[in-house]
Design a protein around this motif. Sequence first.
Motif, mmCIF file in Angstrom:
data_model
loop_
_atom_site.group_PDB
_atom_site.id
_atom_site.type_symbol
_atom_site.label_atom_id
_atom_site.label_comp_id
_atom_site.label_asym_id
_atom_site.label_seq_id
_atom_site.Cartn_x
_atom_site.Cartn_y
_atom_site.Cartn_z
ATOM 1 N N LEU A 210 25.310 -6.942 52.303
ATOM 2 C CA LEU A 210 24.458 -6.742 51.130
ATOM 3 C C LEU A 210 23.040 -7.230 51.382
ATOM 4 C CD1 LEU A 210 24.142 -5.983 48.143
ATOM 5 C CD2 LEU A 210 24.931 -8.289 47.566
ATOM 6 N N SER B 153 19.821 -4.733 52.445
ATOM 7 C CA SER B 153 18.818 -4.743 51.375
ATOM 8 C C SER B 153 17.467 -5.212 51.898
ATOM 9 C CB SER B 153 19.276 -5.654 50.232
ATOM 10 O OG SER B 153 20.475 -5.185 49.663
ATOM 11 N N TYR C 174 15.973 -2.391 54.207
ATOM 12 C CA TYR C 174 15.664 -1.088 53.607
ATOM 13 C C TYR C 174 14.592 -1.178 52.531
ATOM 14 C CZ TYR C 174 16.282 3.513 51.531
ATOM 15 O OH TYR C 174 16.061 4.776 51.063
ATOM 16 N N THR D 16 18.331 -2.184 60.365
ATOM 17 C CA THR D 16 18.022 -1.331 59.210
ATOM 18 C C THR D 16 16.535 -1.005 59.157
ATOM 19 O OG1 THR D 16 19.845 -2.336 57.985
ATOM 20 C CG2 THR D 16 18.223 -1.124 56.703
ATOM 21 N N SER E 257 15.433 2.864 59.165
ATOM 22 C CA SER E 257 14.705 3.397 57.994
ATOM 23 C C SER E 257 13.439 4.152 58.375
ATOM 24 C CB SER E 257 14.355 2.256 57.037
ATOM 25 O OG SER E 257 13.489 1.322 57.661
ATOM 26 N N LYS F 34 18.742 9.190 46.312
ATOM 27 C CA LYS F 34 18.708 7.812 45.848
ATOM 28 C C LYS F 34 18.901 6.841 47.016
ATOM 29 C CE LYS F 34 20.499 8.971 41.260
ATOM 30 N NZ LYS F 34 21.569 8.742 40.254
ATOM 31 N N PRO F 35 18.315 5.649 46.906
ATOM 32 C CA PRO F 35 18.408 4.683 48.025
ATOM 33 C C PRO F 35 19.842 4.373 48.447
ATOM 34 C CG PRO F 35 16.766 3.973 46.436
ATOM 35 C CD PRO F 35 17.446 5.154 45.831
ATOM 36 N N PHE F 36 20.745 4.199 47.483
ATOM 37 C CA PHE F 36 22.117 3.845 47.841
ATOM 38 C C PHE F 36 22.841 5.014 48.512
ATOM 39 C CE2 PHE F 36 21.128 0.833 44.425
ATOM 40 C CZ PHE F 36 21.410 -0.359 45.085
ATOM 41 N N THR F 37 22.452 6.247 48.180
ATOM 42 C CA THR F 37 23.014 7.412 48.862
ATOM 43 C C THR F 37 22.554 7.472 50.305
ATOM 44 O OG1 THR F 37 23.051 8.632 46.759
ATOM 45 C CG2 THR F 37 23.239 9.915 48.783
ATOM 46 N N ILE G 271 21.559 4.929 52.092
ATOM 47 C CA ILE G 271 22.212 3.837 52.807
ATOM 48 C C ILE G 271 23.640 4.207 53.169
ATOM 49 C CG2 ILE G 271 23.101 1.483 52.541
ATOM 50 C CD1 ILE G 271 20.609 0.860 50.873
ATOM 51 N N ARG G 272 24.351 4.818 52.249
ATOM 52 C CA ARG G 272 25.755 5.159 52.491
ATOM 53 C C ARG G 272 25.906 6.266 53.529
ATOM 54 N NH1 ARG G 272 28.890 8.990 50.050
ATOM 55 N NH2 ARG G 272 27.252 9.354 48.503
#
Length: 464
Positions: A261, A265, A268, A345, A349, A363-366, A368-369
């Motif tokens: 986490l 974070s 990114y 990361t 990025s 979206k950022p979490f997409t 990242i995933r």
Amino acid sequence: MMDSMMPVFLWTDIMIWGLFILIVMGIVQILHDPQKRAQWHSVFQSKTAMVSVLVLLVYFSIALLDSVHFKNTPDAQDVTNSNTHKELISVLDMGLEHLIQNTERTYSAPFALHEYSSTVVYGENGQVQQVYLPLKHVAQHIDMDKSLVTYDVLTQIVWALMGALSLLMGIAIFHSYFYLNSLARQTAEVKQQRLPWGMAYLTLFSITFIGLAFYILSFDYHVLGTNKVGEDVLYQSLKSIRTGVLIGGLTTVVMLPLALLLGISAGYFKGWIDDVIQYLYTTLNSIPGVLLIAAAVLVMQSIMSTHADWFGSTEERADMRLLFLILILGMTSWTGLCRLLRAETLKISQIEYVTAAKAFGLKPFTIIRRHVFPNLVHLILIALVLDFSGLVLAEAVLSYVGVGVDPTMPSWGNMINQARLEMAREPMVWWSLVSAFIFMFILVLAANLFADRVQWVLNPRSEK
């Protein structure tokens, strides 16, 4: 005996079986994903990786057997007297019950018939004599005849060899039935990438033979000797496997979510989030790790001493201390992986496909995933296995300085801590230290060799 015992679920038992379920779920997911299955197939094409996995599997299996506990009940009439002093016993204890029963008076060397140190005795005429007393539970079937020991040991080794060969033949027949059927349906390219089953069978035979030989001989001899209070060193070494696997495996599971986490974070999102996370792990790293862990352990010990009524037995108290030590190590060991993930990361990025994904408004979490995390998997795996090795060694260091697991809990660290005084004796008692070192060395070496192969295969930028 099982009917007169009540199962007990310690916190660490639940955690290690939870880890086992997670590993099984991961294996199932790999089997259903062709790309992942091909990657891990490449991992196990290495003979070193195959040998390492089998060794790790043996250690983990012993830890699982030692993580199924039962509590003696008052009506347990069929429980032997050797176990009545133990409030909790595991499945491993039941299989090694003869080692618990065959406790001697003091030190004895491996395969010895007499105690290691001489004892003062008084003769019939009141004369003082220095004699080496015979052991109570050794070679009784040959009347402790020293001339028959070598023949008896070789005979039992031959029986272990025959048992290992029989078991291996059964496994080979079972495996061949399914493997040959699947081989007939494979293409020529797949056939060229076959796994090193020969090395796997050789390793399995070696492990089975050594295990059977030690187990058969342990009924009549102390294979690795006994310690100061006459406890069998082989039993201590096997019981210590659970402690090593728990500290190495569960601590990595505790620290992984925090490292993932914060590391991803920071790399990114950058900005103030990166500054705060960097300040956090830099501050934590500025405190000497041993002192931080020692302070947390001492606080935990004070709390447990104040609330002794929380624990129903000494085993539960020792288990709770082990659980706290795992949590403390996990909360103080995440900084290295966090810094590594942050740096990687930051690099990922800036790659074109991540920049394109941002331009398309994902979206950022997409992002990242889908794009960041898959490129970090190889780093996470290699870091976890290396951290596993480091934590197994750290337990030995912490127990040596007195802030490790409970002194009543079997562990390689406690064995080494006790051996430091034994090494200064005359004559020197060496087998406890050597046994702990060998068991710990094999586990750490297997983990490191497997991690090296995983990193080489799963790293997308490595030259295959």
